[in-house]
Design an enzyme around this catalytic site. Structure first.
Site, short mmCIF file in Angstrom:
data_model
loop_
_atom_site.label_atom_id
_atom_site.label_comp_id
_atom_site.label_asym_id
_atom_site.label_seq_id
_atom_site.Cartn_x
_atom_site.Cartn_y
_atom_site.Cartn_z
N SER A 68 39.81 42.63 42.64
CA SER A 68 39.21 41.30 42.71
C SER A 68 37.70 41.30 42.45
O SER A 68 37.12 40.25 42.26
CB SER A 68 39.47 40.66 44.07
OG SER A 68 40.84 40.76 44.41
N ILE B 293 35.42 41.92 44.60
CA ILE B 293 34.82 41.24 45.75
C ILE B 293 34.07 42.24 46.63
O ILE B 293 34.57 43.33 46.89
CB ILE B 293 35.92 40.58 46.62
CG1 ILE B 293 36.78 39.63 45.79
CG2 ILE B 293 35.33 39.88 47.83
CD1 ILE B 293 36.04 38.48 45.18
N HIS C 132 33.45 42.25 50.18
CA HIS C 132 33.87 41.51 51.35
C HIS C 132 32.79 41.50 52.43
O HIS C 132 32.02 42.45 52.56
CB HIS C 132 35.15 42.12 51.93
CG HIS C 132 36.34 41.95 51.03
ND1 HIS C 132 37.07 40.79 51.00
CD2 HIS C 132 36.88 42.79 50.10
CE1 HIS C 132 38.05 40.91 50.09
NE2 HIS C 132 37.96 42.12 49.54
N VAL D 37 44.98 67.04 37.20
CA VAL D 37 45.22 68.07 38.21
C VAL D 37 46.72 68.23 38.40
O VAL D 37 47.43 67.25 38.62
CB VAL D 37 44.53 67.69 39.54
CG1 VAL D 37 44.94 68.65 40.66
CG2 VAL D 37 43.02 67.68 39.38
N LYS E 94 45.46 39.52 52.12
CA LYS E 94 44.54 38.42 52.32
C LYS E 94 44.97 37.10 51.68
O LYS E 94 44.23 36.15 51.68
CB LYS E 94 43.16 38.80 51.78
CG LYS E 94 42.54 39.94 52.56
CD LYS E 94 41.11 40.16 52.13
CE LYS E 94 40.55 41.40 52.74
NZ LYS E 94 41.11 42.63 52.13
N GLU F 108 42.34 51.25 49.90
CA GLU F 108 42.74 49.94 49.38
C GLU F 108 41.68 48.94 49.83
O GLU F 108 40.66 49.34 50.38
CB GLU F 108 44.13 49.58 49.93
CG GLU F 108 44.16 49.49 51.45
CD GLU F 108 45.55 49.16 52.00
OE1 GLU F 108 46.33 48.54 51.27
OE2 GLU F 108 45.82 49.52 53.14
N CYS G 110 32.39 36.03 21.30
CA CYS G 110 32.70 35.28 22.53
C CYS G 110 31.71 35.62 23.65
O CYS G 110 31.28 34.75 24.39
CB CYS G 110 34.11 35.57 23.01
SG CYS G 110 35.40 35.19 21.82
N CYS H 162 36.57 41.17 17.43
CA CYS H 162 35.65 42.30 17.41
C CYS H 162 36.32 43.66 17.39
O CYS H 162 35.67 44.66 17.08
CB CYS H 162 34.67 42.22 18.59
SG CYS H 162 35.44 42.37 20.20
#
Lengths: 446, 477
Positions: B45, B47, B49, B172, B249, B336, B401, B441
């Site tokens: 996201s 974010i 937090h 690995v 969330k 996470e 763009c 592009c």
């Protein structure tokens, strides 16, 4: 730098607009083109079929472009290549066009008039929101066309095409010519969005199946496309569970519609038509900002380049008229006279009627019209109104009403969204109806 | 023998690498993908937090609040975009206000500043686009947004400048305990190291369990997103959450730091550790749930969708520290959400922990600052002119763009740990991130990459080997 007219884009629209403007007497003009040559997307359209209407012969894209480029060169129309316009803004009546290139850096031109000729772009996989992985091997048909025709590179060997727009159909044939296996073309709608002749010449002649009412519902392969899953869709275009079929391929080409490229127009504050994605324009192809004109695929997506050229020539001529009308009265040189000869209708007695707007309504299957409004005072004797229909019709008619009076009823054996339609309005007819406020164009079915 | 091998070049591994590069240590990073930021770090996201979500006392809580505090300073030092745009948690039913109060209380215990509960009307005053159904909201002015690519790349580049070696495209395959350290077997040969740091994202349990009998378990938890055109990036200015569900969330609606609008994610546990495909159900679910937060979600303006995998550890908290039965083996596992927010703090925390146990001297010549790639899109006319004067390639627009020039693309390739793939260029410069999604592009970027890397265009990939764009010349298939 000051210019009377700046034309943004040196493709078919920009070239035709520039030529018409120059021929109508505008000499202080400039074309700004982002690619390394004039001609725009025609340069990669090496197939034939261009110019049947304009030149009464079949040309390839580059040949068609060359006719206009030669003329522009002969007329000594100035242009800049590898030059990207990054902003257009207003300063009083002037339009400030900012562009960048390697030679000059960042430059702002002060222009009296601007013609928007930026063309369009292709709808991407993201905009279609097709689920699945995001591997290499997913191209819009135009990008694939560039790889094959300009760079001489093959973007894939086993191909599925989603969408039966013209570029997709052309690429089905082109990839086949180059040895690729085109497995099928899937089309979401129950009809094709492309020209009939392309379906015949690009699919049927090569036994490439066209699956109508089908779409891609999943893309497999983590690095490179390995397969796509297609499914049949219902009348609401929703995939029907149980109809999924996995098709092995390494490439998915998308030909799912074109979007007028109006970021610059948006920045300038031009009013837009929500149906076309292009600016709202009047009979002169002038936007709601005075002195800003638009033509070609930036205005609405065309099916044939011939119509782009025709429309753009109109925009160029009208831009010249606009500049002529606003020039100092004392400079009546040869060029000014040329303007008067060709476009002399917009003289003093007419400008008194400048407030007489006639709105054009698109209803009953007609999705939009270009233009969407006509000022009688600026109208030529004959005004082409272009539009597209929203569905396939057999044995229908295009009906034109002036107020509630029918002024035209054109029988049509077939109408399809893939083909652009037009009607030509006569100024004398519109003038003959007192206080006319609206013209309505509709599809009439039995 | 290396001093330290870090497995994984995501945001966590790169943050740890950068912190360790302050010391006189021989550090390298081993990454299976062709670039940094190719796993969980690239699809989330974005974010930062505020820190009210995690249970007080947990590592998530502690490191989130610390990471949030560090982010602004770090964004200046390392020149990546970060914005403190504030966040809200929406409540649609007066009966649920208690849940907001619990979050408020939790946030205060975690040390989150300026948290407060506001009414629906107050929320709509700040965010006029919010749904009329909103009755209360938890407002956290310290919430922020960051570009996850730029954050990760900036950390990695700075680590590289300070001597950390990056072995990309190196997978690995095994980690074995040896006298005085570890033998790390990879697809490109063996490495030996005194210390191993496991920052391998969804694979962290697999790596951990190679050397430790105290097993951990990580499940890839998929989250899908839709990204919207910049034209509608202003729909909301804060990050808009909904009250959490048992799967996380809830679906958020947020502006990105570059001005797009982002909606997502859902949360689905899957078996495939590389299962980053989007699904029709997932996308429709997030649009439906995200749509609850605002008056109207402009779904016609979606420019792309994507999915990422969270590394969810069974116990629900980060696993950070030295494995009890494997001295010198340090985990940064189960990272996470709010892992991105925590990354700078995880780097600091783990580096401190390692140096406490295995003392090392601070470098005298540590370079703390990094200059990013100049952005023509963001530059003022004067800055644009200056950049072009220095290098005319900054006047050649490649991506229309996002207004990215050849100068920026060449810079992204030439700089330390430069881009070698189309995605690499995209994430460093934004070329191809706009509304046409690289249709225009990509051929040009492929050409520039081939030229600068001195290879044929057919060798240029989207990301890893196997993702080549071109499958031969015409009449050559």
């Amino acid at each position: 730098m000051e210019k009377d007219l700046v034309i943004i884009g040196g493709g078919p629209a920009g070239l035709a607009a520039a030529i018409a403007a120059k021929e109508a007497g505008v000499s202080n003009l400039l074309i700004l083109e982002r690619d390394n040559k004039l001609g725009g997307i025609l340069n990669q359209c090496i197939h034939n079929g261009f110019g049947l209407h304009t030149f009464k012969e079949e040309l390839t894209g580059p040949e068609y472009a060359a006719r206009f480029i030669d003329k522009a060169l002969k007329l000594e129309i100035p242009y800049k290549l590898e030059t990207m316009v990054i902003d257009i803004s207003r300063d009083g009546d002037f339009k400030m066009v900012s562009y960048m290139n390697r030679e000059e850096g960042l430059v702002t031109v002060k222009a009296k008039a601007v013609i928007l000729c930026m063309g369009c772009r292709e709808r991407s996989r993201g905009a279609l929101n097709i689920p699945g992985y995001r591997p290499a091997g997913i191209y819009t048909a135009g990008t694939a066309q560039r790889y094959v025709n300009i760079e001489g590179r093959m973007p894939g060997k086993e191909v599925v095409i989603l969408g039966s727009g013209d570029i997709g159909l052309i690429m089905a044939r082109r990839m086949t010519f180059e040895g690729a296996k085109v497995k099928l073309v899937a089309e979401l709608m129950p009809y094709s969005g492309g020209l009939k002749r392309n379906i015949a010449q690009c699919l049927k002649d090569f036994d490439i199946p066209l699956l109508l009412s089908h779409t891609v519902v999943d893309i497999k392969g983590k690095e490179r496309v390995e397969a796509v899953v297609i499914a049949k869709v219902d009348e609401n275009s929703k995939p029907i569970p149980g109809t999924e079929e996995e098709i092995k391929c390494d490439t998915l080409l998308l030909s799912c519609g074109l979007i007028p490229e109006n970021e610059l127009s948006g920045g300038l504050g031009v009013g837009m038509n929500r149906v076309t994605g292009g600016p709202l324009v009047n009979e002169s192809l002038e936007t709601d900002i005075e002195g800003v004109f638009a033509c070609g695929n930036v205005l609405h997506v065309h099916d044939l380049v011939d119509y782009v050229s025709e429309e753009s020539a109109q925009a160029g001529k009208k831009a010249a008229e606009y500049l002529g009308v606003n020039e100092e009265k004392d400079s009546c040189d040869k060029e000014r006279c040329a303007i008067k000869e060709t476009g002399g209708k917009s003289d003093d007695k007419d400008t008194e009627k400048a407030d007489h707007f006639i709105k054009i309504n698109a209803v009953d299957g007609v999705r939009y019209t270009v233009p969407s409004v006509i000022r009688l005072s600026h109208m030529e004797d004959r005004q082409t109104v272009r539009f597209r229909v929203g569905a396939v019709y057999k044995k229908a008619a295009i009906q034109v009403l002036a107020g509630d009076k029918e002024i035209m009823n054109l029988k049509k054996a077939a109408l399809a969204p893939g083909e652009m339609e037009q009607v030509i309005l006569q100024k004398s007819v519109l003038e003959s109806i007192p206080d006319l406020e609206e013209v309505t164009i509709r599809v009439k079915t039995d | 023998m290396q001093d330290i091998i870090i497995i994984g070049a995501g945001v966590t591994g790169c943050a740890i690498a950068r912190e360790l590069s302050r010391y006189d240590l021989d550090v390298c990073v081993i990454e299976k993908s062709s670039d940094v930021c190719e796993g969980t770090s690239k699809a989330n996201s974005g974010i930062v937090h505020a820190g009210y979500d995690a249970k007080p006392g947990s590592l998530k809580a502690k490191l989130n609040v610390r990471g949030n505090e560090m982010m602004e300073q770090l964004s200046k030092e390392l020149d990546f975009p970060f914005k403190r745009n504030g966040s809200m948690v929406l409540c649609f039913d007066e009966k649920d206000k208690g849940q907001l109060e619990r979050l408020l209380d939790q946030g205060r215990q975690n040390g989150v500043k300026d948290l407060r509960i506001i009414t629906g009307d107050e929320a709509r005053k700040i965010e006029p686009g919010l749904s009329d159904e909103v009755c209360f909201a938890l407002y956290a002015p310290t919430g922020g947004i960051v570009c996850p690519f730029n954050l990760t790349i900036a950390l990695a580049e700075n680590a590289a400048v300070n001597g950390v070696k990056f072995h990309l495209g190196t997978k690995v395959t095994d980690v074995l305990k040896e006298d005085g350290g570890y033998l790390v077997k990879t697809s490109k040969g063996d490495f030996k190291s005194r210390i191993v740091v496991n920052a391998s994202g969804v694979y962290a349990a697999k790596i951990h369990n190679l050397v430790s009998d105290e097993k951990i378990n990580i499940v890839p938890r998929k989250g899908e997103y839709c990204l919207f055109d910049k034209m509608v990036g202003g729909l909301v200015s804060s990050t808009i959450f909904q009250l959490p569900t048992k799967y996380g969330k809830g679906v958020l609606v947020t502006p990105t730091v570059h001005g797009n609008l982002l909606v997502g994610p859902n949360a689905v546990d899957i078996d495939d550790f590389e299962g980053v495909n989007t699904t029709a159900e997932g996308l429709s679910d997030i649009l439906k749930r995200g749509g609850l937060s605002v008056k109207q979600l402009p779904t016609r303006q979606i420019i792309t969708s994507f999915a990422g995998l969270r590394a969810h550890e069974d116990k629900g908290d980060f696993v950070i520290g030295e494995a009890n039965d494997a001295p010198g083996f340090f985990d940064a596992a189960g990272i996470e959400s709010p892992g991105l927010s925590c990354a700078p703090a995880i780097g600091e925390y783990l580096a401190d922990m390692i140096v406490a146990k295995y003392p090392a001297k601070k470098k005298e010549n540590f370079v703390s600052k990094r200059k990013g790639i100049p952005s023509m899109a963001l530059a003022s006319p004067e800055e644009k002119k200056k950049l072009i004067e220095e290098n005319p390639l900054y006047a050649n627009v490649v991506c229309r763009c996002e207004l990215v020039t050849e100068g920026e693309i060449v810079d992204s390739i030439k700089r330390p740990l430069g881009a070698t793939t189309l995605d690499g260029v995209k994430r460093r410069t934004r070329a191809g991130m706009g509304r046409c999604q690289a249709g225009f592009c990509s051929p040009k970027t492929v050409e520039i990459l081939a030229r600068e890397l001195g290879v044929d265009e057919a060798e240029i990939t989207k990301n890893d080997r196997g993702s080549e764009f071109i499958l031969g010349d015409i009449k050559d298939v």
